[in-house]
Scaffold this active site. Structure first.
Site, PDB file in Angstrom:
ATOM      1  N   ASP A 133      -1.802  14.737   2.446  1.00 17.91           N
ATOM      2  CA  ASP A 133      -0.542  13.955   2.536  1.00 17.91           C
ATOM      3  C   ASP A 133      -1.359  12.865   1.898  1.00 17.91           C
ATOM      4  OD1 ASP A 133       1.203  12.372   1.977  1.00 17.91           O
ATOM      5  OD2 ASP A 133       2.175  12.652   4.046  1.00 17.91           O
ATOM      6  N   LYS A 163      -1.634   3.987  -4.746  1.00 16.54           N
ATOM      7  CA  LYS A 163      -0.290   5.663  -4.962  1.00 16.54           C
ATOM      8  C   LYS A 163       0.319   4.591  -5.995  1.00 16.54           C
ATOM      9  CE  LYS A 163       2.006   8.799  -3.096  1.00 16.54           C
ATOM     10  NZ  LYS A 163       2.749   9.343  -2.197  1.00 16.54           N
ATOM     11  N   GLU A 181       6.045  16.727  -2.239  1.00 12.56           N
ATOM     12  CA  GLU A 181       6.445  16.337  -0.902  1.00 12.56           C
ATOM     13  C   GLU A 181       7.351  16.239  -0.066  1.00 12.56           C
ATOM     14  OE1 GLU A 181       5.970  11.526  -0.980  1.00 12.56           O
ATOM     15  OE2 GLU A 181       3.525  12.044  -1.357  1.00 12.56           O
ATOM     16  N   ASP A 200      13.118  10.761   3.097  1.00 13.00           N
ATOM     17  CA  ASP A 200      11.618   9.839   2.614  1.00 13.00           C
ATOM     18  C   ASP A 200      11.574   8.755   2.672  1.00 13.00           C
ATOM     19  OD1 ASP A 200       8.159   9.816   3.267  1.00 13.00           O
ATOM     20  OD2 ASP A 200       8.105  11.269   2.271  1.00 13.00           O
TER      21      ASP A 200
HETATM   22  P1  ADP Z   1       3.782   6.322   3.861  1.00 13.13           P
HETATM   23  O1  ADP Z   1       4.134   6.883   3.443  1.00 13.13           O
HETATM   24  O2  ADP Z   1       3.758   4.943   2.642  1.00 13.13           O
HETATM   25  O3  ADP Z   1       2.318   6.602   3.201  1.00 13.13           O
HETATM   26  P2  ADP Z   1       3.988   6.156   5.824  1.00 13.13           P
HETATM   27  O4  ADP Z   1       5.083   7.835   6.152  1.00 13.13           O
HETATM   28  O5  ADP Z   1       2.890   6.780   7.402  1.00 13.13           O
HETATM   29  O6  ADP Z   1       3.621   6.026   4.972  1.00 13.13           O
HETATM   30  O7  ADP Z   1       4.886   5.827   7.215  1.00 13.13           O
HETATM   31  C1  ADP Z   1       4.928   4.394   7.238  1.00 13.13           C
HETATM   32  C2  ADP Z   1       5.457   3.593   7.887  1.00 13.13           C
HETATM   33  O8  ADP Z   1       6.212   3.994   9.366  1.00 13.13           O
HETATM   34  C3  ADP Z   1       5.133   1.904   8.134  1.00 13.13           C
HETATM   35  O9  ADP Z   1       6.083   1.107   8.136  1.00 13.13           O
HETATM   36  C4  ADP Z   1       5.646   2.053   9.932  1.00 13.13           C
HETATM   37  O10 ADP Z   1       5.201   1.039  10.626  1.00 13.13           O
HETATM   38  C5  ADP Z   1       6.876   3.392  10.416  1.00 13.13           C
HETATM   39  N1  ADP Z   1       6.244   3.355  11.764  1.00 13.13           N
HETATM   40  C6  ADP Z   1       5.802   4.142  12.286  1.00 13.13           C
HETATM   41  N2  ADP Z   1       6.288   5.015  13.465  1.00 13.13           N
HETATM   42  C7  ADP Z   1       6.936   4.283  13.408  1.00 13.13           C
HETATM   43  C8  ADP Z   1       7.409   3.674  14.836  1.00 13.13           C
HETATM   44  N3  ADP Z   1       7.733   4.436  15.830  1.00 13.13           N
HETATM   45  N4  ADP Z   1       8.817   3.690  14.950  1.00 13.13           N
HETATM   46  C9  ADP Z   1       9.038   2.292  13.261  1.00 13.13           C
HETATM   47  N5  ADP Z   1       8.240   2.769  12.463  1.00 13.13           N
HETATM   48  C10 ADP Z   1       7.076   2.962  12.660  1.00 13.13           C
HETATM   49 MG    MG Z   2       4.590   9.754   2.701  1.00 14.24          MG
END
Ligand code: ADP
Ligand code: MG
Length: 606
Positions: free
Chosen positions: A8, A70, A168, A190
């Site tokens: 991912d 990205k 995704e 998502d």
């Molecule tokens: P991407 O798909 O953009 O790479 P992710 O799916 O990894 O991102 O999501 C990242 C986001 O999720 C960040 O804003 C992070 O702060 C938030 N996040 C991760 N864990 C938590 C949590 N326990 N509570 C609230 N937000 C969270």
């Molecule tokens: Mg993602």
């Protein structure tokens, strides 16, 4: 059997997963961490540093750190004008290609993503104790061909053979085993760090069809952080007023993220702002209810996107059978509640939302490596499909890497007056010219009514079924005359041949483009010359002044002279000239036609 990993490659975080005893598992780093922040820092001595360490450097050396790459993948400089305003990178000035300058070097987005992929590859190799050479990489469902291609290129640069680019939302469904459902309408919500995507999928017999996508490319967990920073700043501003908020922002944001994560599990939290150099330390309390209010409009915005996607798919929220949550920010309780209320059903949240896409990619990787055999292969077309149009140009109907089944329709017309049949030449490949692509089939549509060129409306439809069989049909809309043919598009093409065709299309991209422009200019020149010759015989022409007639004839002669030259710009110039000098004539002919039409009408009315 060598392991194929699932990756991912996220805007905020990236993960690599594999199949362990029939179950997908995210591969941890040496410190047990599963997420690799999608951040690259260029150390003067050590070179590229990726992940948590790079994220730390973002505070110290923002000028040598890049993130959110990205967003730039597969884009032209003109596509990212908005992104450029918020991404503090040194963009190299170019109209053709995006490059970011760091230190003394320039990097393209695929090169930067390759550093992240290389890091994930090494992580997997260290953990599994074997070389990893093949991967499945996920992309948002709305990624176009260029964005998918850029992702594949990044894989190649990282030394990975990308077996499949997987959507995704499809990956998230695979992680939940939804491919085993006979038939279902699925919504994948998502919400990541900086982007929101809603995808409506139709799942049937193991095949995922994307019915609609929507979202916001600048909405995610980062925005929640900003709201918390604003909230905290308002409470402490009067004591820090003289200090620059911008300078303090990275540290305020870090405190905000910690509070946000705490609020996911608890009803209240503190935003801990600590600025030792100013002898300032404060813990600002915030309740979950307050936080919910701060982000309510953002959550509502995601719901509006969901409603739009549903409308595009012509579905009501109640018709959705399954809702899957993906992306770290869907952990926030009020987000879950809002989505639950919208669809009026329970959500799939059992799997960690930030891992679910990578886990699905690992399942797809296992299918492709032959480890899972009781699952249907989700497939994509390896090369674009289209037909030959005027002047030997390929007109693409289905782009390569489209998930199948796929269908596309386009309307064409005739090139000459009274044409009663057309040849449909079906092609496969990425080159601009028909002759450079692979010819798959030819058939004829006959008995088209004899009409002036441009009037018949011939609808050509491409349909690739779940088995990869292509059916092409052509239909004249006025008469309903129809002809069709069945073709096996990938039959006989080996992976090497596909690779070769892609390489050639990249090598010849410039040259092809020029040839295409030339052919188009020549076809247009012939068309306008023929039309002008016809109008010279009209009564309107006789009414023109001698000077006007002279310049029309001169412009025609000049266009004739250059129309078979190899200079498309020159031909275009002469076309423009002829258009200009015939402007008055065209107007007069139009007037006459309108008057004639009115006259007819009057007779009819009498
Ligand atoms: P991407 O798909 O953009 O790479 P992710 O799916 O990894 O991102 O999501 C990242 C986001 O999720 C960040 O804003 C992070 O702060 C938030 N996040 C991760 N864990 C938590 C949590 N326990 N509570 C609230 N937000 C969270
Ligand atoms: Mg993602």
């Amino acid at each position: 059997m060598s392991t194929v990993v699932g990756i991912d490659l996220g805007t905020t975080n990236s993960l690599v997963a594999y199949m362990e005893n029939g179950k997908p598992r995210v591969i941890p780093g040496t410190e047990g961490n599963l997420l690799v922040p999608s951040v690259v820092y260029f150390d003067v001595e050590k070179g590229a540093v990726v992940g948590d360490k790079a994220l730390e450097e973002l505070l110290r050396h923002p000028e040598r750190t890049v993130y959110s790459v990205k967003r730039l993948m597969g884009k032209a400089p003109d596509d990212v004008i908005e992104d450029k305003k918020v991404l503090p990178f040194q963009f190299v000035d170019s109209k053709q290609i995006i490059r970011i300058s760091i230190g003394s070097r320039d990097f393209t987005p695929p090169e930067l993503s390759a550093f992240i992929l290389k890091d994930l590859k090494q992580r997997a190799e260290k953990f599994l104790g074997q070389a990893i050479e093949q991967a499945v990489i996920t992309v948002p469902a709305y990624f176009d061909d260029a964005q998918r291609q850029a992702t594949k290129d990044a894989g190649k640069l990282a030394g990975l053979d990308v077996l499949r680019i997987l959507n995704e939302p499809t990956a998230a469904c695979l992680a939940y085993g939804l491919d085993k459902t006979k038939e279902a309408l699925v919504a994948v919500y998502d919400l990541g760090g900086g982007t929101f995507d809603i995808s409506i999928l139709k799942l049937k017999d193991g095949i995922f069809e994307v019915l609609a996508t929507n979202g916001d490319t600048h909405l995610g967990g980062d925005d929640f952080d900003h709201r918390l920073v604003d909230f905290a700043w308002k409470r402490i501003e009067f004591r820090l007023g003289a200090l620059d908020r911008g300078k303090l922002f990275p540290r305020l944001r870090r405190a905000a993220i910690e509070a946000k994560h705490h609020l996911t599990e608890n009803n209240s939290a503190w935003i801990a702002v600590s600025l030792p150099e100013y002898k300032f330390s404060e813990e600002i309390p915030i309740s979950r209810a307050e936080f919910d209010r701060l982000i309510d409009d953002l959550v509502q915005k995601t719901l509006a996107c969901c409603r739009q996607a549903l409308a595009d798919a012509r579905l009501a929220p109640e018709q959705i059978d399954v809702v899957v949550m993906a992306g770290g920010a869907t952990r926030v309780p009020c987000v879950r509640q809002a989505v639950k209320d919208l669809f009026g059903r329970e959500l799939h949240t059992e799997i960690n939302p930030d891992e679910v896409v990578a886990l699905g990619a690992a399942i797809q990787a296992e299918i492709l490596s032959g480890g899972i055999t009781d699952m249907l292969l989700l497939d994509v077309t390896p090369l674009s499909l289209g037909i030959e149009t005027f002047g030997g140009v390929m007109s693409r109907l289905i782009s390569r890497n489209s998930t199948i089944p796929a269908s596309a329709t386009e309307t064409f017309t005739t090139a000459v007056d009274n044409q009663t049949s057309i040849d449909v030449h079906v092609l496969q490949g990425e080159r601009e010219l028909a002759a450079d692509n692979r010819s798959l089939a030819r058939f004829q549509l006959r008995n088209i009514p004899p009409l002036q060129a441009g009037l018949p409306r011939i609808e050509v439809k491409f349909l690739i079924d779940a088995n990869g069989i292509l059916n092409v049909s052509a239909r004249e809309q006025r008469t309903g005359k129809e002809a069709s043919i069945e073709v096996k598009p990938s039959y006989g093409l080996t992976d090497e041949q596909i690779e070769q065709m892609l390489l050639e299309s990249i090598e010849h991209a410039d040259e092809d483009f020029r040839k295409r422009l030339l052919i188009e200019a020549r076809v247009e020149a012939d068309g306008i010359l023929a039309a002008t010759e016809k109008s010279i015989k009209s009564s309107a022409y006789k009414k023109l002044s001698a000077k006007e007639k002279g310049s029309i004839e001169e412009a025609m002669a000049e266009l004739r002279k250059v129309s078979s030259s190899d200079d498309h710009k020159l031909i275009r110039d002469k076309i423009d000239l002829l258009n200009e000098v015939t402007h008055h004539l065209a107007e007069m002919m139009m007037d006459q036609a309108v008057r004639a039409a009115l006259k007819d009408k009057r007779i009819e009315e009498v």
